[in-house]
Enzyme design. Structure first.
Site, PDB file in Angstrom:
ATOM      1  N   ARG A  72     -49.349  26.219   3.066  1.00 44.35           N
ATOM      2  CA  ARG A  72     -48.550  27.443   2.937  1.00 44.35           C
ATOM      3  C   ARG A  72     -47.817  27.711   4.246  1.00 44.35           C
ATOM      4  O   ARG A  72     -48.293  28.478   5.090  1.00 44.35           O
ATOM      5  CB  ARG A  72     -49.447  28.624   2.571  1.00 44.35           C
ATOM      6  CG  ARG A  72     -50.155  28.467   1.225  1.00 44.35           C
ATOM      7  CD  ARG A  72     -51.085  29.636   0.979  1.00 44.35           C
ATOM      8  NE  ARG A  72     -51.772  29.516  -0.308  1.00 44.35           N
ATOM      9  CZ  ARG A  72     -52.679  30.392  -0.754  1.00 44.35           C
ATOM     10  NH1 ARG A  72     -52.999  31.441  -0.001  1.00 44.35           N
ATOM     11  NH2 ARG A  72     -53.258  30.217  -1.915  1.00 44.35           N
ATOM     12  N   ASP A  81     -45.355  29.244   6.946  1.00 50.02           N
ATOM     13  CA  ASP A  81     -44.909  30.616   7.174  1.00 50.02           C
ATOM     14  C   ASP A  81     -43.397  30.740   7.087  1.00 50.02           C
ATOM     15  O   ASP A  81     -42.665  29.744   7.064  1.00 50.02           O
ATOM     16  CB  ASP A  81     -45.357  31.088   8.562  1.00 50.02           C
ATOM     17  CG  ASP A  81     -46.851  31.298   8.662  1.00 50.02           C
ATOM     18  OD1 ASP A  81     -47.499  31.461   7.620  1.00 50.02           O
ATOM     19  OD2 ASP A  81     -47.366  31.287   9.797  1.00 50.02           O
ATOM     20  N   TYR A  91     -48.462  17.991  11.746  1.00 51.91           N
ATOM     21  CA  TYR A  91     -47.418  18.944  12.122  1.00 51.91           C
ATOM     22  C   TYR A  91     -46.729  18.509  13.417  1.00 51.91           C
ATOM     23  O   TYR A  91     -47.343  17.878  14.288  1.00 51.91           O
ATOM     24  CB  TYR A  91     -48.009  20.344  12.330  1.00 51.91           C
ATOM     25  CG  TYR A  91     -48.259  21.113  11.058  1.00 51.91           C
ATOM     26  CD1 TYR A  91     -47.285  21.955  10.536  1.00 51.91           C
ATOM     27  CD2 TYR A  91     -49.476  21.006  10.385  1.00 51.91           C
ATOM     28  CE1 TYR A  91     -47.513  22.680   9.361  1.00 51.91           C
ATOM     29  CE2 TYR A  91     -49.711  21.714   9.214  1.00 51.91           C
ATOM     30  CZ  TYR A  91     -48.725  22.547   8.709  1.00 51.91           C
ATOM     31  OH  TYR A  91     -48.947  23.247   7.555  1.00 51.91           O
ATOM     32  N   ARG A 113     -48.982  27.232  16.002  1.00 55.56           N
ATOM     33  CA  ARG A 113     -48.066  28.044  16.814  1.00 55.56           C
ATOM     34  C   ARG A 113     -48.815  28.750  17.945  1.00 55.56           C
ATOM     35  O   ARG A 113     -48.275  28.937  19.042  1.00 55.56           O
ATOM     36  CB  ARG A 113     -47.349  29.054  15.927  1.00 55.56           C
ATOM     37  CG  ARG A 113     -46.313  28.405  15.005  1.00 55.56           C
ATOM     38  CD  ARG A 113     -45.827  29.366  13.939  1.00 55.56           C
ATOM     39  NE  ARG A 113     -45.305  30.588  14.528  1.00 55.56           N
ATOM     40  CZ  ARG A 113     -45.114  31.712  13.832  1.00 55.56           C
ATOM     41  NH1 ARG A 113     -45.440  31.768  12.549  1.00 55.56           N
ATOM     42  NH2 ARG A 113     -44.609  32.782  14.426  1.00 55.56           N
TER      43      ARG A 113
END
Length: 247
Positions: free
Chosen positions: A50, A52, A113, A200
């Protein structure tokens, strides 16, 4: 009822994130609307992650079930045609018929990522929504050294959003590498799964190291504190990409 795996690329800038949300446009909703326009079926896609609002994907994976079996290439091309006509910044790279027990989320073994920083004095013109512009010089080698303190199995409460819905803050981070090529700094993270805002949050902390404000010991202390307030600033979504999902 055939099940299809979709490999998806998107620019997340215009969306409220992957997940369907009332009153906001999402990547999931854009794809579901394109599928309905193609075959008339209302479907519910399940994604591998999911992402952002503002986060991008080079290799998001989702699955869906259709009542009728279509050639996989037809599904890809038809969905892309409707996405394009709707002005969406989403593309289906591949559609594949898979076994009925395949689950884009729960069958995943690892997620990869990438976070992109552009480290230069001049602001970004072309990549303004595709990278984090940091004008202050960063020491990428120091960032990489500090990143290794986060690799392994840890309680990542410090790097977890207060809105995170995961049952446990304990995750195993397989990889966190920082490399520089010219003005571009890339941070690559791999794990079976991540907490909400974990990547992040780690990037924002490593930026603090790159600027010289923190060192490896500071990062270790932040991790061991298991306290969200010990985290560095959360990096903006612009530079984050879901690159690949392993099954």
């Amino acid at each position: 009822m055939p099940r299809y795996r979709l490999d998806i690329e998107y620019d997340g800038s215009p969306y409220a994130g992957w997940q369907r949300q009332r009153g906001q446009h999402s990547v999931q909703a854009a794809l579901e609307q394109a599928v309905e326009a193609f075959c008339g079926e209302q479907v519910s896609l399940r994604g591998a992650g999911r992402t952002d609002a503002g986060v991008h994907a080079l290799g998001q994976v989702a699955h869906l079930d259709l009542a009728r079996e279509w050639p996989a290439d037809t599904v890809r091309d038809a969905v892309n045609a409707h996405l394009t006509s709707a002005g969406e910044t989403v593309a289906v790279l591949a559609a594949t018929i898979v076994a009925g027990d395949f689950d884009a989320r729960f069958s995943a073994l690892r997620r990869h990522y990438l976070y992109r920083i552009v480290n230069r004095r001049a602001p970004l013109a072309l990549a303004r929504r595709q990278a984090w512009w940091v004008p202050k010089p960063l020491d990428a080698e120091a960032m990489h050294e500090a990143a290794q303190a986060l690799v392994g199995k840890h309680d990542f409460t410090t790097f977890r959003s207060v809105q995170c819905q995961a049952k446990s803050p304990v995750k195993t981070l397989d990889r966190l590498d920082v490399t520089r090529s010219g003005e571009a700094i890339e941070i690559r993270a791999t794990a079976r799964s991540f907490l909400h805002n974990q990547v992040r949050s780690m990037v924002g902390t490593l930026k603090r190291v790159g600027e010289g404000g923190w060192n490896v010991s500071d990062v270790k202390r932040a991790l061991e504190a298991c306290d969200r307030s010990a985290c560095g600033p959360v990096a903006p979504p612009d530079g984050l990409y879901l690159v690949k999902v392993d099954y």
